[in-house]
Write an enzyme that holds these catalytic residues in place. Structure first.
Site, PDB file in Angstrom:
ATOM      1  N   GLY A 293       0.793  -1.218   0.000  1.00  0.00           N
ATOM      2  CA  GLY A 293       0.000   0.000   0.000  1.00  0.00           C
ATOM      3  C   GLY A 293       0.828   1.271   0.000  1.00  0.00           C
ATOM      4  O   GLY A 293       1.783   1.396   0.753  1.00  0.00           O
ATOM      5  N   SER A 294       0.477   2.255  -0.825  1.00  0.00           N
ATOM      6  CA  SER A 294       1.312   3.432  -0.975  1.00  0.00           C
ATOM      7  C   SER A 294       0.571   4.517  -1.750  1.00  0.00           C
ATOM      8  O   SER A 294      -0.638   4.431  -1.940  1.00  0.00           O
ATOM      9  CB  SER A 294       2.613   3.045  -1.685  1.00  0.00           C
TER      10      SER A 294
END
Length: 218
Positions: free
Chosen positions: A181-182
């Site tokens: 996730g980013s």
């Protein structure tokens, strides 16, 4: 320039290979609960490291999304590479998004800056200043400068660049990825406006993120 293969990001090959071996070993030993867990992990890894081909728009005056995900922010912010106030579009990637990033426009990479940092939730405001990130500056074919920033998130622990300073990239060409996730922020030149709205889902290299103003194209 390091060019990843089509279909699967090369960063995932060692992990997928290891999980495949582990799954087979557990199955041979009749350790079925462990084999099932390993197979689920294998499925997730294949899904996460997928790198599908995209149909890149070819019209002039367009910028495509550099990342798969959801638009969470469209607002004026200070460009971290040159200090100018610019319109910034933020794309949040969850763990199920394709995490290979692509160039929003065609041009030359004129600057790369890596900043180590923390791992707050990428959707939070302080992630843009406190989290690990890689800043890219690019000059497009008309001389305008672009900044896009890869920001590691709560689960992400590594930003992987594929391009180097001086590389010439095509619109939609891969330039790196972020594991798990980013977020990616894009700072637009003054003659471009957002072509999407907050809450929309976009696809790297394919969804139109911004358009050049009609008065500038005339």
């Amino acid at each position: 320039m390091n060019k990843p293969g089509i279909g699967l990001a090369p960063e995932g090959v060692p992990i997928i290979g290891l999980l495949t071996v582990v799954s087979l070993c557990f199955a041979i030993l009749d350790w079925w609960p462990a084999a099932l867990v390993a197979l689920v992990a294998l499925w997730f890894s294949v899904h996460f490291f997928r790198d599908p081909e995209r149909v890149v728009p070819q019209e002039k005056g367009l910028a495509v999304s550099p990342a798969d995900g959801r638009i969470i922010r469209i607002e004026k912010r200070t460009d971290p590479m040159n200090g100018e106030e610019r319109l910034c579009i933020s794309i949040f990637m969850n763990i199920f998004s394709v995490h290979v990033n692509r160039a929003p426009v065609s041009g030359t990479v004129i600057g790369i800056r890596y900043l180590p940092g923390k791992f707050f939730n990428a959707a939070w405001d302080k992630a843009s200043t406190d989290n690990e990130q890689c800043l890219w500056q690019m000059r497009d074919e008309e001389g305008a400068t672009w900044t896009f920033v890869q920001i590691a998130g709560l689960i992400a622990r590594r930003i992987v660049p594929h391009a180097e300073q001086g590389d010439v990239l095509r619109r939609g060409q891969r330039f790196g990825m972020i594991r798990f996730g980013s977020r990616v922020d894009v700072y637009l030149p003054s003659d471009y406006t957002a072509a999407i709205r907050i809450g929309e889902n976009v696809f790297a290299g394919q969804s139109v993120l911004a358009k050049k103003s009609a008065s500038e194209e005339a």
